[in-house]
Design an enzyme around this catalytic site. Sequence first.
Site, mmCIF file in Angstrom:
data_model
loop_
_atom_site.group_PDB
_atom_site.id
_atom_site.type_symbol
_atom_site.label_atom_id
_atom_site.label_comp_id
_atom_site.label_asym_id
_atom_site.label_seq_id
_atom_site.Cartn_x
_atom_site.Cartn_y
_atom_site.Cartn_z
ATOM 1 N N ARG A 99 0.879 -1.182 0.000
ATOM 2 C CA ARG A 99 0.000 0.000 0.000
ATOM 3 C C ARG A 99 0.908 1.220 0.000
ATOM 4 N NH1 ARG A 99 -5.440 1.395 3.323
ATOM 5 N NH2 ARG A 99 -6.165 0.020 1.679
ATOM 6 N N HIS A 126 -7.039 0.871 -6.787
ATOM 7 C CA HIS A 126 -7.312 -0.016 -5.641
ATOM 8 C C HIS A 126 -7.975 -1.300 -6.184
ATOM 9 C CE1 HIS A 126 -7.715 -1.258 -1.635
ATOM 10 N NE2 HIS A 126 -8.647 -0.436 -1.180
ATOM 11 N N GLN A 129 -9.973 -3.931 -3.953
ATOM 12 C CA GLN A 129 -11.268 -3.426 -3.512
ATOM 13 C C GLN A 129 -12.337 -3.679 -4.575
ATOM 14 O OE1 GLN A 129 -12.188 -1.735 -0.519
ATOM 15 N NE2 GLN A 129 -14.173 -2.257 -1.382
ATOM 16 N N ASP A 218 -17.296 7.033 -2.245
ATOM 17 C CA ASP A 218 -16.070 6.909 -1.441
ATOM 18 C C ASP A 218 -15.826 8.292 -0.828
ATOM 19 O OD1 ASP A 218 -13.652 6.107 -0.335
ATOM 20 O OD2 ASP A 218 -12.537 6.178 -2.212
ATOM 21 N N CYS A 258 -16.495 1.633 -0.167
ATOM 22 C CA CYS A 258 -15.338 0.782 0.148
ATOM 23 C C CYS A 258 -14.967 0.822 1.627
ATOM 24 C CB CYS A 258 -14.147 1.198 -0.708
ATOM 25 S SG CYS A 258 -13.719 2.936 -0.517
ATOM 26 N N ARG A 286 -13.521 -8.826 0.644
ATOM 27 C CA ARG A 286 -12.087 -8.546 0.470
ATOM 28 C C ARG A 286 -11.280 -9.788 0.839
ATOM 29 N NH1 ARG A 286 -10.172 -3.365 0.767
ATOM 30 N NH2 ARG A 286 -8.248 -4.394 0.130
HETATM 31 N N1 NVA Z 1 -10.020 6.671 -1.685
HETATM 32 C C1 NVA Z 1 -9.732 6.184 -0.366
HETATM 33 C C2 NVA Z 1 -9.938 4.714 -0.313
HETATM 34 C C3 NVA Z 1 -9.701 4.086 1.024
HETATM 35 C C4 NVA Z 1 -9.914 2.618 1.025
HETATM 36 C C5 NVA Z 1 -8.293 6.543 0.009
HETATM 37 O O1 NVA Z 1 -7.422 6.420 -0.844
HETATM 38 O O2 NVA Z 1 -8.066 6.974 1.139
HETATM 39 N N1 CP Z 2 -11.362 -0.311 1.898
HETATM 40 C C1 CP Z 2 -10.100 -0.334 2.371
HETATM 41 O O1 CP Z 2 -9.125 -0.542 1.641
HETATM 42 O O2 CP Z 2 -10.026 -0.126 3.712
HETATM 43 P P1 CP Z 2 -8.682 0.111 4.559
HETATM 44 O O3 CP Z 2 -8.125 1.435 4.129
HETATM 45 O O4 CP Z 2 -9.123 0.100 5.998
HETATM 46 O O5 CP Z 2 -7.719 -0.990 4.236
#
Ligand code: NVA
Ligand code: CP
Length: 311
Positions: A99, A126, A129, A218, A258, A286
Amino acid sequence: MKKDLLTLFDLTRKDLDLLFEETDRLRHDRSVAPLRGQTVAMIFQKPSLRTRVSFEVGVSQLGGHTTFLSQESIGIGTRESVHDVALLLSRYCGALVARLFDHRVLVDLARFATIPVINALTDLSHPCQVLADLYTVRQYGKLKPGVTVAFIGDGNNVANSWLEISGLYPIRFILAAPKGYQADPGIVQRARAAGVSSIEIVADPQEAVRNADVVYTDVWTSMGQEAEAERRRKAFTGYQVSEALMRAAPADCLVMHCLPAHRGEEITDAVIDGPRSVVFDQAENRLHVQKAVLTALCSQNHGDQAQGAER
Ligand code: NVA
Ligand code: CP
């Protein structure tokens, strides 16, 4: 040859179908341990609840182990080059889940690693997801060609991955985002060029949800954008998935997010906790879908790991 999952453009339609079949199987069969004896490295530059836990639990259920590596502990690109981290982890581990902020760092990791690299979210994409999301749509009996997904809000990493998956399965994807917050133009272009799905970019959320099978949203402020939160709250006024907006949508549509949600911003409590919401099914899926991804990538790569001393 090892395979990676960096974006959903890495998959074919056949891969997608096989992944969903394997997900069905793994949801009910706990007897398989394709990762026995393997360790999966988890490089996380950003916070996470779902992704971290679902990968850790998934790897454990598949018979393997994880090692969690925060940015503070390994300093990828600062304490040590991406190149060296990739080569080093390839000597110890069976796969790498990452990540990261910058998608280009992920691409470099995959270029240098000799083990599969899985995108656990970057600023661009992502994929895990949206694989779980489409699987959830299928679980609710709504996955049919032309299924209409209305994405309301920020054209961010999650929206980009919906565009990626539109190149694999024929959907009608409608993005309602304010000016300046659209999806990545390169991804929109590539999704359109795939010629599989209908992709519409509109300004009006009411228009977007009118015939939707899925209303998706989101956060307006993603991880790393916290300094822009106030500006974004203003820009996204009118894009909240509220009871008022949901009155314009079909009664039987699914509401998806998500998570984590910023309740009261992009979605109201009444909608996210309401009868049409499937957000916790998405989150559970997931785990199941990622187990299928790990099984596919790691089984394929088994035995291919670099063994320096023997060369
Ligand atoms: N768009 C959000 C998704 C989190 C799962 C982020 O990048 O923070
Ligand atoms: N949806 C998702 O990726 O959640 P987290 O940021 O908690 O991993």
